[in-house]
Design a protein around this motif. Structure first.
Motif, PDB file in Angstrom:
ATOM      1  N   GLY A 190      -0.851  16.383  -5.835  1.00  0.00           N
ATOM      2  CA  GLY A 190      -1.518  17.354  -6.698  1.00  0.00           C
ATOM      3  C   GLY A 190      -3.027  17.352  -6.616  1.00  0.00           C
ATOM      4  N   ALA A 191      -3.623  16.525  -5.782  1.00  0.00           N
ATOM      5  CA  ALA A 191      -5.077  16.493  -5.665  1.00  0.00           C
ATOM      6  C   ALA A 191      -5.583  17.784  -5.029  1.00  0.00           C
ATOM      7  CB  ALA A 191      -5.523  15.292  -4.847  1.00  0.00           C
ATOM      8  N   ALA A 192      -6.680  18.316  -5.574  1.00  0.00           N
ATOM      9  CA  ALA A 192      -7.269  19.554  -5.058  1.00  0.00           C
ATOM     10  C   ALA A 192      -8.154  19.228  -3.857  1.00  0.00           C
ATOM     11  CB  ALA A 192      -8.064  20.259  -6.150  1.00  0.00           C
TER      12      ALA A 192
ATOM     13  N   TYR B 221      -4.010  10.446   2.825  1.00  0.00           N
ATOM     14  CA  TYR B 221      -4.679  11.686   2.414  1.00  0.00           C
ATOM     15  C   TYR B 221      -3.646  12.786   2.182  1.00  0.00           C
ATOM     16  CZ  TYR B 221      -8.032  15.559   2.515  1.00  0.00           C
ATOM     17  OH  TYR B 221      -8.793  16.666   2.195  1.00  0.00           O
ATOM     18  N   GLU B 222      -2.664  12.869   3.061  1.00  0.00           N
ATOM     19  CA  GLU B 222      -1.560  13.808   2.880  1.00  0.00           C
ATOM     20  C   GLU B 222      -0.855  13.548   1.551  1.00  0.00           C
ATOM     21  OE1 GLU B 222       1.671  16.545   4.259  1.00  0.00           O
ATOM     22  OE2 GLU B 222      -0.326  16.180   5.063  1.00  0.00           O
ATOM     23  N   GLY B 223      -0.677  12.265   1.227  1.00  0.00           N
ATOM     24  CA  GLY B 223      -0.040  11.907  -0.039  1.00  0.00           C
ATOM     25  C   GLY B 223      -0.858  12.346  -1.242  1.00  0.00           C
ATOM     26  N   PHE B 224      -2.182  12.283  -1.140  1.00  0.00           N
ATOM     27  CA  PHE B 224      -3.035  12.751  -2.237  1.00  0.00           C
ATOM     28  C   PHE B 224      -2.788  14.232  -2.512  1.00  0.00           C
ATOM     29  CE2 PHE B 224      -6.388   9.440  -0.796  1.00  0.00           C
ATOM     30  CZ  PHE B 224      -5.746   8.447  -1.532  1.00  0.00           C
ATOM     31  N   ILE B 225      -2.706  15.029  -1.434  1.00  0.00           N
ATOM     32  CA  ILE B 225      -2.503  16.471  -1.598  1.00  0.00           C
ATOM     33  C   ILE B 225      -1.129  16.757  -2.190  1.00  0.00           C
ATOM     34  CG2 ILE B 225      -2.302  18.671  -0.376  1.00  0.00           C
ATOM     35  CD1 ILE B 225      -4.357  17.675   1.621  1.00  0.00           C
ATOM     36  N   LYS B 226      -0.113  16.092  -1.675  1.00  0.00           N
ATOM     37  CA  LYS B 226       1.241  16.311  -2.198  1.00  0.00           C
ATOM     38  C   LYS B 226       1.366  15.827  -3.627  1.00  0.00           C
ATOM     39  CE  LYS B 226       3.730  16.383   2.194  1.00  0.00           C
ATOM     40  NZ  LYS B 226       4.762  15.757   3.055  1.00  0.00           N
TER      41      LYS B 226
END
Length: 417
Positions: free
Chosen positions: A262-264, A255-260
């Motif tokens: 560029g996922a909103a 999930y952290e990787g999704f945010i990094k």
């Protein structure tokens, strides 16, 4: 078992509540005049020689301790025990019932030998002995309760035991938490857990009382949830072998990787409650993680605070995998009582509780859980999307609470002696 004790007392029974006093019982149990608590201590056995000797000596000492406690009490009309743990409780309780003419009721939540097999393997001599023990003494009970239809059928076919299915239901304390009560809890938690503190530079301490989730206007005492708050994820556990928390930790890393990437998506505060034998192992794993958008804390909550936290959360995660494939996680029952949608790891009879894409989602591994977190929190803090839909479904499909369910299924057994 605290719920059983309270229900019995409400119907005029004097209850002697016997058990390990590792944690403080619920306040309602302590305040009920008809409930007397008799604590028993953890027995370690003789710490010499091979491990098998230590284990056998522990069981024998537990037998003597429990037998003494039960025989010193006034004669009971019924003895109700939960299994597991059943070794040596089943045999001792049955013997006391025979000697005193009491009715013996077992509340089957799982099979003890399947839990032992998680760490020792099904072929281990101790596991085989435990299986024989449960199969021999279990059918000697007068009445039986179980937690799923699947377990009811297994008990009938393989044990010769006829049981009444008593689905776990949430007590009335499990409900959605009002915003003011949420803020009060967050304020208490931030004193010991920095994950709840507001570390922004524009804090107006004279006019506002703030946590990372909520703001209280001191002038008029109004409380609002912050639009920029992180999502509050909660998972409760006993830190045992039937819950692999590395699945959740890997999903949080993804999930952290999704945010990094560029996922909103919102930041997360993940609260894992409970205590147990593997907690220190997982605390080391948590400390080794390097997460910027996900924070993890592991508080031990008082019994009164736990339902308040569940009712304040945005999403629950259950990692109970069921050693037998026949029980259901009470933690999910409590979450549903708070109208809290759940992501739960799948096993055989979970669909008796979690309806996939109706009140939550079922996953098989960390990758699937991470994708589910991404999907459900994509519109947070808005009330739309699947997360909002599942919460609405839970609000509209509230079933029986514990009291009504108990009155319907257990009360008749007590008069059937």
């Amino acid at each position: 078992m605290q719920y059983h004790a309270l229900s019995l007392s409400k119907h005029g029974y004097n209850v002697t509540f016997v058990g390990f006093l590792d944690s403080k019982p619920h306040g309602d149990v302590l305040r009920q005049e008809r409930i007397q608590i008799v604590p028993i201590t953890e027995v370690k056995g003789f710490q010499v020689g091979p491990k098998l000797f230590t284990y056998v000596s522990k069981v024998l000492l537990q037998c003597l301790q429990l037998l003494r406690v039960l025989l010193q009490m006034d004669t009971q009309s019924h003895i109700l025990m939960q299994n597991p743990p059943g070794l040596p409780g089943i045999a001792v309780a049955w013997l006391v019932c025979v000697l005193r003419g009491s009715s013996f009721i077992i509340d089957w939540h799982n099979y003890g030998f399947t839990i032992m097999a998680l760490s020792l393997g099904h072929k281990h001599p101790v596991v085989r002995l435990a299986k024989w023990y449960e199969h021999f003494f279990g059918p000697l009970s007068d009445q039986n309760l179980c937690v799923t239809e699947a377990m009811k059928e297994d008990l009938r076919q393989n044990w010769g035991v006829r049981a009444t299915t008593l689905y776990d239901r949430p007590a009335s304390v499990f409900r959605e938490t009002p915003v003011k009560q949420q803020h009060q809890l967050f304020m208490r938690l931030k004193e010991t857990h920095p994950q709840f503190r507001d570390n922004s530079s524009d804090v107006e301490t004279e006019k506002e009382e703030r946590t990372v989730f909520s703001v209280r206007d001191i002038t008029d005492d109004t409380v609002t949830l912050r639009a920029d708050r992180p999502a509050l994820l909660i998972s409760s556990t006993s830190w045992t072998e039937d819950e692999d928390f590395s699945i959740l930790l890997k999903a949080l890393e993804d999930y952290e990787g999704f945010i990094k990437g560029g996922a909103a998506l919102p930041s997360l505060v993940c609260v894992i409650t409970g205590k147990g034998p593997q907690k220190q192992h997982y605390l080391k794993l948590i400390d080794s993680l390097h997460l910027d958008h996900v924070q993890i804390c592991t508080p031990w909550l008082e019994a009164e605070d736990y339902p308040v936290l569940l009712g304040s959360a945005d999403l629950g995660v259950c990692l109970h995998m069921s050693s037998s494939g026949l029980d259901l996680p009470m933690k999910v029952v409590d979450m549903f009582g708070c109208c809290l949608p759940v992501c739960a790891i799948g096993f055989n009879c979970l669909n008796e509780l979690v309806k996939h894409e109706e009140n939550g989602l079922i996953f098989k591994d960390s990758q699937e859980l991470a994708e589910q977190l991404k999907c459900l929190l994509s519109e947070f803090p808005g009330s739309g999307g699947k997360l909002g839909l599942y919460r609405l479904n839970l609000r509209s499909s509230r079933g029986q609470r514990w009291d009504d369910n108990w009155d319907q299924h257990v009360l008749p057994l007590l008069s059937a002696k």
